[in-house]
Design a protein around this motif. Structure first.
Motif, PDB file in Angstrom:
ATOM      1  N   PHE A 117       0.876  -1.177   0.000  1.00 14.02           N
ATOM      2  CA  PHE A 117       0.000   0.000   0.000  1.00 14.02           C
ATOM      3  C   PHE A 117       0.911   1.225   0.000  1.00 14.02           C
ATOM      4  CE2 PHE A 117       0.395   0.690   4.659  1.00 14.02           C
ATOM      5  CZ  PHE A 117       0.765  -0.588   5.086  1.00 14.02           C
ATOM      6  N   PHE A 118       0.376   2.366  -0.420  1.00 11.30           N
ATOM      7  CA  PHE A 118       1.272   3.484  -0.713  1.00 11.30           C
ATOM      8  C   PHE A 118       0.625   4.831  -0.441  1.00 11.30           C
ATOM      9  CE2 PHE A 118      -0.112   0.741  -4.165  1.00 11.30           C
ATOM     10  CZ  PHE A 118      -1.164   1.469  -4.676  1.00 11.30           C
ATOM     11  N   SER A 119       1.440   5.847  -0.464  1.00  9.06           N
ATOM     12  CA  SER A 119       0.982   7.210  -0.237  1.00  9.06           C
ATOM     13  C   SER A 119       1.753   8.138  -1.154  1.00  9.06           C
ATOM     14  CB  SER A 119       1.243   7.584   1.229  1.00  9.06           C
ATOM     15  OG  SER A 119       1.056   8.962   1.438  1.00  9.06           O
ATOM     16  N   THR A 120       1.056   9.104  -1.714  1.00  5.04           N
ATOM     17  CA  THR A 120       1.715  10.103  -2.555  1.00  5.04           C
ATOM     18  C   THR A 120       1.252  11.493  -2.124  1.00  5.04           C
ATOM     19  OG1 THR A 120      -0.067  10.134  -4.204  1.00  5.04           O
ATOM     20  CG2 THR A 120       1.693   8.528  -4.548  1.00  5.04           C
ATOM     21  N   GLY A 121       2.027  12.508  -2.469  1.00  4.61           N
ATOM     22  CA  GLY A 121       1.617  13.870  -2.167  1.00  4.61           C
ATOM     23  C   GLY A 121       0.486  14.306  -3.083  1.00  4.61           C
ATOM     24  N   SER A 122       0.620  13.997  -4.367  1.00  5.11           N
ATOM     25  CA  SER A 122      -0.381  14.419  -5.338  1.00  5.11           C
ATOM     26  C   SER A 122      -1.064  13.206  -5.958  1.00  5.11           C
ATOM     27  CB  SER A 122       0.254  15.298  -6.421  1.00  5.11           C
ATOM     28  OG  SER A 122       1.263  14.566  -7.079  1.00  5.11           O
ATOM     29  N   GLN A 123      -2.212  13.483  -6.551  1.00  6.44           N
ATOM     30  CA  GLN A 123      -3.059  12.409  -7.073  1.00  6.44           C
ATOM     31  C   GLN A 123      -2.330  11.546  -8.111  1.00  6.44           C
ATOM     32  OE1 GLN A 123      -6.590  14.078  -8.754  1.00  6.44           O
ATOM     33  NE2 GLN A 123      -7.575  12.102  -9.113  1.00  6.44           N
ATOM     34  N   VAL A 135       0.493 -10.182  -4.467  1.00  6.97           N
ATOM     35  CA  VAL A 135      -0.969 -10.254  -4.403  1.00  6.97           C
ATOM     36  C   VAL A 135      -1.545  -8.834  -4.547  1.00  6.97           C
ATOM     37  CG1 VAL A 135      -2.954 -10.975  -3.022  1.00  6.97           C
ATOM     38  CG2 VAL A 135      -0.781 -12.235  -2.841  1.00  6.97           C
ATOM     39  N   PRO A 136      -2.085  -8.504  -5.725  1.00  5.65           N
ATOM     40  CA  PRO A 136      -2.714  -7.184  -5.898  1.00  5.65           C
ATOM     41  C   PRO A 136      -4.126  -7.204  -5.317  1.00  5.65           C
ATOM     42  CG  PRO A 136      -2.863  -8.432  -7.926  1.00  5.65           C
ATOM     43  CD  PRO A 136      -2.161  -9.336  -6.932  1.00  5.65           C
ATOM     44  N   ILE A 137      -4.826  -6.068  -5.352  1.00  3.12           N
ATOM     45  CA  ILE A 137      -6.217  -6.076  -4.879  1.00  3.12           C
ATOM     46  C   ILE A 137      -7.208  -5.966  -6.028  1.00  3.12           C
ATOM     47  CG2 ILE A 137      -5.698  -5.207  -2.574  1.00  3.12           C
ATOM     48  CD1 ILE A 137      -6.703  -2.439  -3.462  1.00  3.12           C
ATOM     49  N   GLY A 138      -6.689  -5.739  -7.244  1.00  2.00           N
ATOM     50  CA  GLY A 138      -7.605  -5.576  -8.372  1.00  2.00           C
ATOM     51  C   GLY A 138      -8.570  -4.428  -8.093  1.00  2.00           C
ATOM     52  N   SER A 186     -13.386   2.521  -7.957  1.00  5.93           N
ATOM     53  CA  SER A 186     -13.987   2.969  -9.219  1.00  5.93           C
ATOM     54  C   SER A 186     -14.795   4.244  -9.028  1.00  5.93           C
ATOM     55  CB  SER A 186     -14.895   1.863  -9.781  1.00  5.93           C
ATOM     56  OG  SER A 186     -14.164   0.670  -9.944  1.00  5.93           O
ATOM     57  N   ASP A 187     -14.649   4.877  -7.873  1.00  4.69           N
ATOM     58  CA  ASP A 187     -15.404   6.090  -7.544  1.00  4.69           C
ATOM     59  C   ASP A 187     -14.657   7.318  -8.061  1.00  4.69           C
ATOM     60  OD1 ASP A 187     -16.647   8.247  -6.409  1.00  4.69           O
ATOM     61  OD2 ASP A 187     -16.681   7.441  -4.376  1.00  4.69           O
ATOM     62  N   ASN A 188     -15.279   8.022  -9.014  1.00  7.26           N
ATOM     63  CA  ASN A 188     -14.642   9.220  -9.564  1.00  7.26           C
ATOM     64  C   ASN A 188     -15.273  10.513  -9.055  1.00  7.26           C
ATOM     65  OD1 ASN A 188     -12.808   7.729 -11.067  1.00  7.26           O
ATOM     66  ND2 ASN A 188     -14.236   7.506 -12.770  1.00  7.26           N
ATOM     67  N   THR A 189     -16.079  10.430  -8.011  1.00  7.16           N
ATOM     68  CA  THR A 189     -16.744  11.641  -7.508  1.00  7.16           C
ATOM     69  C   THR A 189     -15.822  12.468  -6.619  1.00  7.16           C
ATOM     70  OG1 THR A 189     -17.612  10.500  -5.558  1.00  7.16           O
ATOM     71  CG2 THR A 189     -19.004  10.501  -7.549  1.00  7.16           C
ATOM     72  N   GLU A 190     -14.737  11.865  -6.166  1.00  7.51           N
ATOM     73  CA  GLU A 190     -13.763  12.586  -5.337  1.00  7.51           C
ATOM     74  C   GLU A 190     -12.404  11.914  -5.531  1.00  7.51           C
ATOM     75  OE1 GLU A 190     -15.821  11.427  -1.602  1.00  7.51           O
ATOM     76  OE2 GLU A 190     -13.878  10.628  -0.979  1.00  7.51           O
ATOM     77  N   VAL A 191     -11.351  12.535  -5.026  1.00  6.87           N
ATOM     78  CA  VAL A 191     -10.030  11.913  -5.097  1.00  6.87           C
ATOM     79  C   VAL A 191     -10.021  10.695  -4.174  1.00  6.87           C
ATOM     80  CG1 VAL A 191      -7.584  12.208  -4.550  1.00  6.87           C
ATOM     81  CG2 VAL A 191      -8.869  14.077  -5.627  1.00  6.87           C
ATOM     82  N   VAL A 192      -9.669   9.538  -4.736  1.00  5.49           N
ATOM     83  CA  VAL A 192      -9.573   8.305  -3.939  1.00  5.49           C
ATOM     84  C   VAL A 192      -8.243   7.645  -4.272  1.00  5.49           C
ATOM     85  CG1 VAL A 192     -10.604   6.086  -3.341  1.00  5.49           C
ATOM     86  CG2 VAL A 192     -12.089   7.983  -4.053  1.00  5.49           C
ATOM     87  N   GLY A 193      -7.383   7.552  -3.277  1.00  8.34           N
ATOM     88  CA  GLY A 193      -6.099   6.892  -3.491  1.00  8.34           C
ATOM     89  C   GLY A 193      -6.282   5.394  -3.615  1.00  8.34           C
ATOM     90  N   GLY A 194      -5.223   4.754  -4.110  1.00  6.28           N
ATOM     91  CA  GLY A 194      -5.275   3.306  -4.296  1.00  6.28           C
ATOM     92  C   GLY A 194      -5.428   2.967  -5.755  1.00  6.28           C
ATOM     93  N   SER A 195      -5.148   1.734  -6.090  1.00  2.69           N
ATOM     94  CA  SER A 195      -5.254   1.261  -7.465  1.00  2.69           C
ATOM     95  C   SER A 195      -5.333  -0.254  -7.408  1.00  2.69           C
ATOM     96  CB  SER A 195      -4.023   1.695  -8.272  1.00  2.69           C
ATOM     97  OG  SER A 195      -2.875   0.989  -7.821  1.00  2.69           O
ATOM     98  N   ALA A 196      -5.322  -0.857  -8.583  1.00  2.00           N
ATOM     99  CA  ALA A 196      -5.339  -2.327  -8.633  1.00  2.00           C
ATOM    100  C   ALA A 196      -4.154  -2.921  -7.875  1.00  2.00           C
ATOM    101  CB  ALA A 196      -5.308  -2.778 -10.087  1.00  2.00           C
ATOM    102  N   TYR A 197      -3.096  -2.132  -7.705  1.00  2.00           N
ATOM    103  CA  TYR A 197      -1.863  -2.646  -7.089  1.00  2.00           C
ATOM    104  C   TYR A 197      -1.902  -2.664  -5.570  1.00  2.00           C
ATOM    105  CZ  TYR A 197      -0.187  -1.997 -11.817  1.00  2.00           C
ATOM    106  OH  TYR A 197      -0.044  -2.065 -13.183  1.00  2.00           O
TER     107      TYR A 197
END
Ligand SMILES: Cc1cc2nc3c(=O)[nH]c(=O)nc-3n(C[C@H](O)[C@H](O)[C@H](O)COP(=O)(O)O)c2cc1C
Length: 208
Positions: free
Chosen positions: A117-123, A146-149, A156-167
């Motif tokens: 799992f990860f963290s970034t300053g910008s989207q 083991v990814p999370i897909g 898949s929520d594009n209504t706000e900034v949501v961190g995370g990805s398939a990875y």
């Protein structure tokens, strides 16, 4: 006799606390399944107190032990928490892995499962590249990634900034660290913990 649960180490580096917060949520998810024996660790800091002071980094959590790389042999699986540096891992995390040559030579981490799992300053500052650039290390050790897909709907929520990805799960901290992990990001982190526990337990029990 109850079966021995597989041991999962959550291993993180966090300078400003975002990854640390996510790590606790990942732990919650792991523990909620009752299927694994989960432990929380941090990697050793490599910067001097003077530099950390200039970077306005708060003190590290005193209740989370520092993991020595050689002790990785005691776990069956790992979830690594990584705040990005130029889309890649911080030097503290690299220094940790640079001490694993002996483990690599013995194949000691082969077939141990791992996620991140990860963290970034910008989207768009490295939510995917931070994970992607970590894959070579796992591959060289023969670890099973083991990814999370897209197993959590908030990914898949594009209504706000949501961190995370398939990875893996992720948070977006803002350049000044002012943004804290949101409910959705924390929910994805907990989901990562619980689904990782399911996969690890299934693999572990299947081997017996
Ligand atoms: C030297 C340095 C390089 C960084 N590079 C990036 C970057 O490439 N992309 C980005 O979005 N954030 C970048 N950041 C911001 C960190 O990723 C952010 O502070 C971190 O994710 C916060 O997590 P933490 O609170 O757990 O330390 C960088 C920070 C530092 C100090």
């Amino acid at each position: 006799m109850s079966p021995v649960k597989p041991v999962v180490y959550v291993v993180y580096y966090s300078m400003y606390g975002h990854i640390q917060r996510m790590a606790h949520e990942v732990m919650k998810g792991l523990q909620s399944t009752g299927k694994v024996d989960a432990h929380l660790f941090q990697v050793k800091e490599t910067l001097s107190d003077e530099v950390l002071g200039l970077m306005k980094a708060p003190a590290k959590a005193s209740d989370v032990p520092v993991l020595h790389p050689k002790d990785m042999v005691n776990a069956d699986a790992f979830l690594f928490g990584i705040p990005t540096r130029y889309g890649n891992q911080p030097a503290q995390v690299r220094a940790f892995w640079d001490q694993t040559g002996g483990l690599w030579a013995q194949g000691a981490l082969r077939n141990k499962m791992a996620g991140m799992f990860f963290s970034t300053g910008s989207q768009h500052g490295g939510q995917e590249t931070t994970a992607f650039t970590f894959l070579t290390t796992m591959a060289h050790h023969g670890m099973i990634y083991v990814p999370i897909g897209f197993g959590h709907k908030a990914l898949s929520d594009n209504t706000e900034v949501v961190g995370g990805s398939a990875y893996g799960s992720g948070t977006v901290a803002n350049g000044d660290g002012s943004r804290l992990p949101t409910e959705k990001e924390l929910s994805i982190a907990e989901f990562q913990g619980s689904s990782f526990a399911d996969v690890v337990a299934q693999f572990h029990n299947g081997k017996k």
